[in-house]
Write an enzyme that holds these catalytic residues in place. Sequence first.
Site, PDB file in Angstrom:
ATOM      1  N   HIS A 149       0.701  -1.160   0.113  1.00 36.21           N
ATOM      2  CA  HIS A 149      -0.251   0.141   0.003  1.00 36.21           C
ATOM      3  C   HIS A 149       0.627   1.042   0.118  1.00 36.21           C
ATOM      4  CE1 HIS A 149      -4.191   2.552   1.519  1.00 36.21           C
ATOM      5  NE2 HIS A 149      -3.054   2.937   1.099  1.00 36.21           N
ATOM      6  N   HIS A 188       1.801   5.956  -1.562  1.00 34.30           N
ATOM      7  CA  HIS A 188       1.061   6.390  -2.511  1.00 34.30           C
ATOM      8  C   HIS A 188       2.317   7.232  -3.066  1.00 34.30           C
ATOM      9  CE1 HIS A 188      -2.954   6.584  -0.717  1.00 34.30           C
ATOM     10  NE2 HIS A 188      -2.273   6.469   0.082  1.00 34.30           N
ATOM     11  N   LEU A 189       2.819   6.896  -4.164  1.00 35.04           N
ATOM     12  CA  LEU A 189       3.691   7.396  -4.895  1.00 35.04           C
ATOM     13  C   LEU A 189       3.474   8.914  -5.733  1.00 35.04           C
ATOM     14  CD1 LEU A 189       5.151   4.474  -7.056  1.00 35.04           C
ATOM     15  CD2 LEU A 189       5.517   5.840  -4.746  1.00 35.04           C
ATOM     16  N   ARG A 190       2.524   9.519  -5.924  1.00 33.77           N
ATOM     17  CA  ARG A 190       1.932  10.944  -6.183  1.00 33.77           C
ATOM     18  C   ARG A 190       2.200  11.037  -7.784  1.00 33.77           C
ATOM     19  NH1 ARG A 190      -1.128  10.275  -1.920  1.00 33.77           N
ATOM     20  NH2 ARG A 190      -0.401  12.113  -0.353  1.00 33.77           N
ATOM     21  N   ASN A 204      -4.766   7.447  -6.063  1.00 30.01           N
ATOM     22  CA  ASN A 204      -5.988   8.827  -5.864  1.00 30.01           C
ATOM     23  C   ASN A 204      -4.980   9.914  -6.490  1.00 30.01           C
ATOM     24  OD1 ASN A 204      -3.751   7.737  -3.729  1.00 30.01           O
ATOM     25  ND2 ASN A 204      -4.958   9.295  -1.741  1.00 30.01           N
ATOM     26  N   LYS A 257      -9.687  -0.213  -5.969  1.00 26.84           N
ATOM     27  CA  LYS A 257      -9.147   0.444  -4.754  1.00 26.84           C
ATOM     28  C   LYS A 257     -10.677   1.430  -4.712  1.00 26.84           C
ATOM     29  CE  LYS A 257      -7.697   2.507  -0.922  1.00 26.84           C
ATOM     30  NZ  LYS A 257      -6.325   3.295  -0.622  1.00 26.84           N
ATOM     31  N   HIS A 285     -10.414   0.994   1.880  1.00 32.93           N
ATOM     32  CA  HIS A 285     -10.303   1.920   2.500  1.00 32.93           C
ATOM     33  C   HIS A 285     -11.761   2.069   3.276  1.00 32.93           C
ATOM     34  CE1 HIS A 285      -8.987   5.978   4.030  1.00 32.93           C
ATOM     35  NE2 HIS A 285      -9.855   5.853   4.954  1.00 32.93           N
ATOM     36  N   HIS A 304      -4.609  -1.145   5.233  1.00 32.52           N
ATOM     37  CA  HIS A 304      -3.992  -0.221   6.961  1.00 32.52           C
ATOM     38  C   HIS A 304      -5.208  -0.348   8.470  1.00 32.52           C
ATOM     39  CE1 HIS A 304      -7.070   2.630   4.988  1.00 32.52           C
ATOM     40  NE2 HIS A 304      -5.904   2.860   4.393  1.00 32.52           N
ATOM     41  N   ASP A 335       1.346   2.548   3.585  1.00 33.60           N
ATOM     42  CA  ASP A 335       0.322   3.738   3.330  1.00 33.60           C
ATOM     43  C   ASP A 335       0.944   5.080   3.234  1.00 33.60           C
ATOM     44  OD1 ASP A 335      -1.419   5.528   2.969  1.00 33.60           O
ATOM     45  OD2 ASP A 335      -2.538   4.906   4.923  1.00 33.60           O
ATOM     46  N   HIS A 377       3.166  14.797   1.911  1.00 32.42           N
ATOM     47  CA  HIS A 377       2.350  16.174   1.420  1.00 32.42           C
ATOM     48  C   HIS A 377       3.365  17.340   1.802  1.00 32.42           C
ATOM     49  CE1 HIS A 377      -2.151  14.342   0.846  1.00 32.42           C
ATOM     50  NE2 HIS A 377      -1.623  13.698   2.160  1.00 32.42           N
TER      51      HIS A 377
END
Length: 344
Positions: free
Chosen positions: A13, A15-17, A40, A98, A135, A173, A246, A250
């Site tokens: 899980h 997030h690589l943006r 996302n 997802k 989620h 998560h 996860d 940011h």
Amino acid sequence: MDELELPRPDDWHLHLRDGANLPDLVRASARFGRAIVMPNLKPPVTTVAAARAYRERILAARPAGSDFEPLMTLYLTAATSPAEVEAAARDASVHAIKLYPAGATTNADAGVHDVLACAEVFRAMADHGVPLLVHGESIDPRVDVFDREAVFVRETLARLIEQHPRLRVVLEHVSTAEGVAFVEAAPPTVAATITAHHLLYDRNAMFQGGIRPHMYCLPVLKRASHREALLRAATSGNPKFFLGTDSAPHARPTKETACGCAGVFTAHAALELYAEAFDAAGALAALPDFASRFGPAFYGLPVSPQTVRLRREPWRVPERLPLGEGELVPLRAGETIAWRWLPT
Ligand code: NCD
Ligand code: ZN
């Protein structure tokens, strides 16, 4: 034990943006063999074509010589069709779909309002063996933020699994004792990922001497008894529980502000943080299965033939890390981590 060898782990899980942030984030996670990459983005990755294009951008952002493999996911919306599910099943680069309840977290606005209404898509996913990553938080505004997972599990996830017994489901998560108990009692089609920060911290960490925006994520950290339940599950040897960081970067100004974004960045020290948590529980010997074997088993993929080594050797985390043209504040910024992932 001061040194531990394990098969090269994967992050189930992540997030690589995208865009200018991609190279820094891919580099931070490329020690893992593979990662399930969350969809996302803005706009969300809702089609196989978009997932393939995103995968190409990730591959292009890898450091020279890296064999890190992104495993792509699609973002479920009310408009997702069984035909798109079939296309995902046929495509070797897409590994899951997802589900974000609408508005539940960062970039979840395009998510699903009525989960059980997606029955046709869930049937197609079960037919084609495409896992559903969930989620698991209620979006009912009357539900207390600390209860959102328990309510979702009781009111929605239980029914989803009853109505779709062949569907493979990951409660992403997991953050509560209720979530752990649900997954333990569920059929073998149901699994969960656990983050390092939910294993290491409880909700007090968000309020240590003041408000700590860098400890704010979703699902939000819970009270200590839940952390203990997560630790027990992660170290139990139950193959239903495996590693998913996860790690959710940011830019610093979007965290240090009046209304800060949800997400904790752990990719810089992911395996090391899990090692700390397992070590503190006296369960380091359980880390290789959790980090390197149970995830591939659930996804039907081979365990990595490569090995990596961890050594008990404290190091100091930088105060800031680069994120494209900006910077982020990593977990443990300016503090030490007890384990080091040795270069191979
Ligand atoms: C994630 C993000 O920033 O994309 N944030 C988080 O707090 N975990 C989204 C998510 O996984 O909920
Ligand atoms: Zn996430």
